[in-house]
Motif scaffolding. Structure first.
Motif, PDB file in Angstrom:
ATOM      1  N   ASP A  50       0.822  -1.206   0.000  1.00  0.00           N
ATOM      2  CA  ASP A  50       0.000   0.000   0.000  1.00  0.00           C
ATOM      3  C   ASP A  50       0.854   1.254   0.000  1.00  0.00           C
ATOM      4  N   ILE A  53       2.064   1.755  -3.573  1.00  0.00           N
ATOM      5  CA  ILE A  53       1.050   2.352  -4.453  1.00  0.00           C
ATOM      6  C   ILE A  53       0.969   3.850  -4.207  1.00  0.00           C
ATOM      7  N   THR A  54       0.899   4.226  -2.927  1.00  0.00           N
ATOM      8  CA  THR A  54       0.766   5.646  -2.593  1.00  0.00           C
ATOM      9  C   THR A  54       1.986   6.429  -3.058  1.00  0.00           C
ATOM     10  N   VAL A  57       1.870   6.835  -6.854  1.00  0.00           N
ATOM     11  CA  VAL A  57       0.832   7.739  -7.359  1.00  0.00           C
ATOM     12  C   VAL A  57       1.090   9.170  -6.919  1.00  0.00           C
ATOM     13  N   VAL A  58       1.305   9.360  -5.616  1.00  0.00           N
ATOM     14  CA  VAL A  58       1.444  10.727  -5.101  1.00  0.00           C
ATOM     15  C   VAL A  58       2.831  11.278  -5.409  1.00  0.00           C
ATOM     16  N   LEU A  62       1.327  12.671  -8.975  1.00  0.00           N
ATOM     17  CA  LEU A  62       0.679  13.952  -8.690  1.00  0.00           C
ATOM     18  C   LEU A  62       1.681  15.065  -8.412  1.00  0.00           C
ATOM     19  N   VAL A  66       2.136  18.515 -10.484  1.00  0.00           N
ATOM     20  CA  VAL A  66       2.076  19.867  -9.912  1.00  0.00           C
ATOM     21  C   VAL A  66       3.328  20.664 -10.280  1.00  0.00           C
ATOM     22  N   TYR A  69       3.144  21.678 -13.910  1.00  0.00           N
ATOM     23  CA  TYR A  69       2.218  22.795 -14.084  1.00  0.00           C
ATOM     24  C   TYR A  69       2.887  24.107 -13.683  1.00  0.00           C
TER      25      TYR A  69
ATOM     26  N   PRO B 150      -4.834   5.075  -0.904  1.00  0.00           N
ATOM     27  CA  PRO B 150      -4.084   4.864  -2.142  1.00  0.00           C
ATOM     28  C   PRO B 150      -4.989   4.747  -3.366  1.00  0.00           C
ATOM     29  N   ALA B 153      -6.103   8.089  -4.410  1.00  0.00           N
ATOM     30  CA  ALA B 153      -4.995   8.802  -5.054  1.00  0.00           C
ATOM     31  C   ALA B 153      -4.841   8.349  -6.505  1.00  0.00           C
ATOM     32  N   LEU B 154      -5.040   7.026  -6.751  1.00  0.00           N
ATOM     33  CA  LEU B 154      -4.962   6.512  -8.131  1.00  0.00           C
ATOM     34  C   LEU B 154      -6.063   7.128  -8.989  1.00  0.00           C
ATOM     35  N   ALA B 156      -7.504   9.941  -8.489  1.00  0.00           N
ATOM     36  CA  ALA B 156      -7.154  11.346  -8.687  1.00  0.00           C
ATOM     37  C   ALA B 156      -6.103  11.491  -9.786  1.00  0.00           C
ATOM     38  N   ALA B 157      -5.128  10.567  -9.814  1.00  0.00           N
ATOM     39  CA  ALA B 157      -4.098  10.621 -10.854  1.00  0.00           C
ATOM     40  C   ALA B 157      -4.737  10.470 -12.226  1.00  0.00           C
ATOM     41  N   VAL B 160      -6.497  13.736 -13.070  1.00  0.00           N
ATOM     42  CA  VAL B 160      -5.536  14.791 -13.417  1.00  0.00           C
ATOM     43  C   VAL B 160      -4.997  14.578 -14.823  1.00  0.00           C
ATOM     44  N   LEU B 234      -7.759  15.457  -3.950  1.00  0.00           N
ATOM     45  CA  LEU B 234      -6.448  15.561  -4.598  1.00  0.00           C
ATOM     46  C   LEU B 234      -6.576  16.186  -5.985  1.00  0.00           C
ATOM     47  N   VAL B 238      -4.648  19.634  -7.121  1.00  0.00           N
ATOM     48  CA  VAL B 238      -3.800  19.809  -8.306  1.00  0.00           C
ATOM     49  C   VAL B 238      -4.396  20.864  -9.221  1.00  0.00           C
ATOM     50  N   LEU B 241      -3.593  24.226  -7.757  1.00  0.00           N
ATOM     51  CA  LEU B 241      -2.185  24.589  -7.915  1.00  0.00           C
ATOM     52  C   LEU B 241      -1.853  24.876  -9.370  1.00  0.00           C
TER      53      LEU B 241
END
Lengths: 84, 253
Positions: A50, A53-54, A57-58, A62, A66, A69, B150, B153-154, B156-157, B160, B234, B238, B241
């Motif tokens: 887990d 995965i986080t 992804v983050v 993400l 950011v 951007y 998680p 978050a996936l 959200a990815a 995005v 999330l 993004v 931002l």
């Protein structure tokens, strides 16, 4: 097991050093993503699915998005860092 | 001197609260209470005596989530998770307040650059993959590692990615609605536990068989809610931002 971990740590360490030494900001952003991805693979090898995965992804997805951007908004001359 | 006093007074108050919390009867109750909960949980979920040993298919449990961590995070310590979700909301709201307010004042939309062909062509397929995997992780939170955070978050990815490929941002109003509704639903599930069982966020209804997909229904529901909330938050973060005007470019007329 130890060898796999050491193998994964190579891009992690090299990338982390490269992030702060590279001149081009875009390269630094992508390298930061590579560092995050290596960390995710490391977590995967260590059995923390887990967290992996986080982190993927983050950290790799993400955060890089950011940064990209924000990079898009920078004027041309601000896109290079001078290490003096 | 005044500065020293200003530092000492809050420290003293905190120290007094800590003293009364951790010593005497309150502290006793706190720590005894914790060990009681641990005992209760191990008696009900992880007992090792052979006739009653739990395994796939065991029934009549308080919370049949095969992933013990999930059972604790969403059931026995569900209130903490509600706080965690609130912290995430506060962080995103703070970022939005600090950044979005400035954009409103300038009243200028962010310039849109056309996306590359590779991105626009690949984004729907990658989004589909992320969507399916994200929901699979969210819905299997009670069985496997992962769950709402998680998985959200996936999702959200994926959103995005779709957002950056299509060039136009997804609707803020819809994201806010999803965020608010899921936050409300979390509390509603908690109140339902209070009504049908004895405490806030208690697991109500038939827990089902250990290890089956349809086990621990309230845990599935809560993780689905958390997944939706995290993905909306999330994506919104993004989005916020990405839309901020850069002060260096504003100087140019």
């Amino acid at each position: 097991m130890t060898w796999i971990i050491l193998l994964v740590c190579i891009p992690l360490v090299v990338g982390a050093v490269a992030v702060v030494t590279v001149r081009d900001l875009l390269s630094a952003i992508i390298l930061e993503g590579v560092v995050s991805l290596s960390a995710a693979v490391l977590f995967l090898v260590l059995g923390a699915l887990d967290v992996a995965i986080t982190q993927a992804v983050v950290g790799c997805g993400l955060t890089t998005a950011v940064f990209l951007y924000s990079w898009r908004r920078l004027p041309e001359k601000a896109r290079e860092v001078s290490h003096d | 001197m005044t500065r020293l006093l200003a530092a000492l007074v809050p420290l003293g108050i905190v120290g007094m609260i800590a003293f009364f919390l951790f010593t005497g009867e309150t502290g006793d109750r706190m720590f005894r209470g914790r060990s009681e909960l641990g005992d209760t949980f191990s008696r009900r979920a992880v007992r090792s005596d052979p006739p009653n040993r739990l395994g796939p298919g065991s029934r009549g449990l308080e919370n049949a989530a095969a992933n013990t961590v999930t059972a604790i995070v969403l059931d026995y310590r569900g209130f903490d998770t509600l706080g965690e979700v609130t912290v995430l909301f506060a962080a995103v709201a703070g970022a939005g307040l600090a950044l979005f307010g400035r954009r409103r004042r300038r009243g200028k939309a962010a310039p849109v650059t056309p996306s590359s062909l590779i991105l626009t062509a690949a984004a729907p397929w990658v989004f589909l993959f992320l969507f399916v995997v994200g929901f699979a992780i969210v819905l299997h939170g009670h069985l496997t590692p992962g769950g709402g955070f998680p998985g959200g978050a996936l999702l959200a990815a994926g959103l995005v990615l779709l957002m950056s490929a299509s060039g136009h941002e997804s609707s803020a109003r819809r994201l806010h609605l999803l965020e608010g509704l899921s936050g409300f639903a979390f509390v509603a599930v908690g109140v339902a536990g209070l009504v049908w069982r004895d405490s806030f966020l208690a697991h109500f209804g038939d827990a089902g068989a250990l290890g089956a997909f349809w086990s621990a229904p309230v845990t599935i529901l809560l993780y689905l809610i958390i997944g939706l909330k995290v993905s909306a938050e999330l994506t919104n973060a993004v989005r916020t931002l990405a839309n901020v005007e850069d002060p260096t470019t504003e100087e140019v007329p």
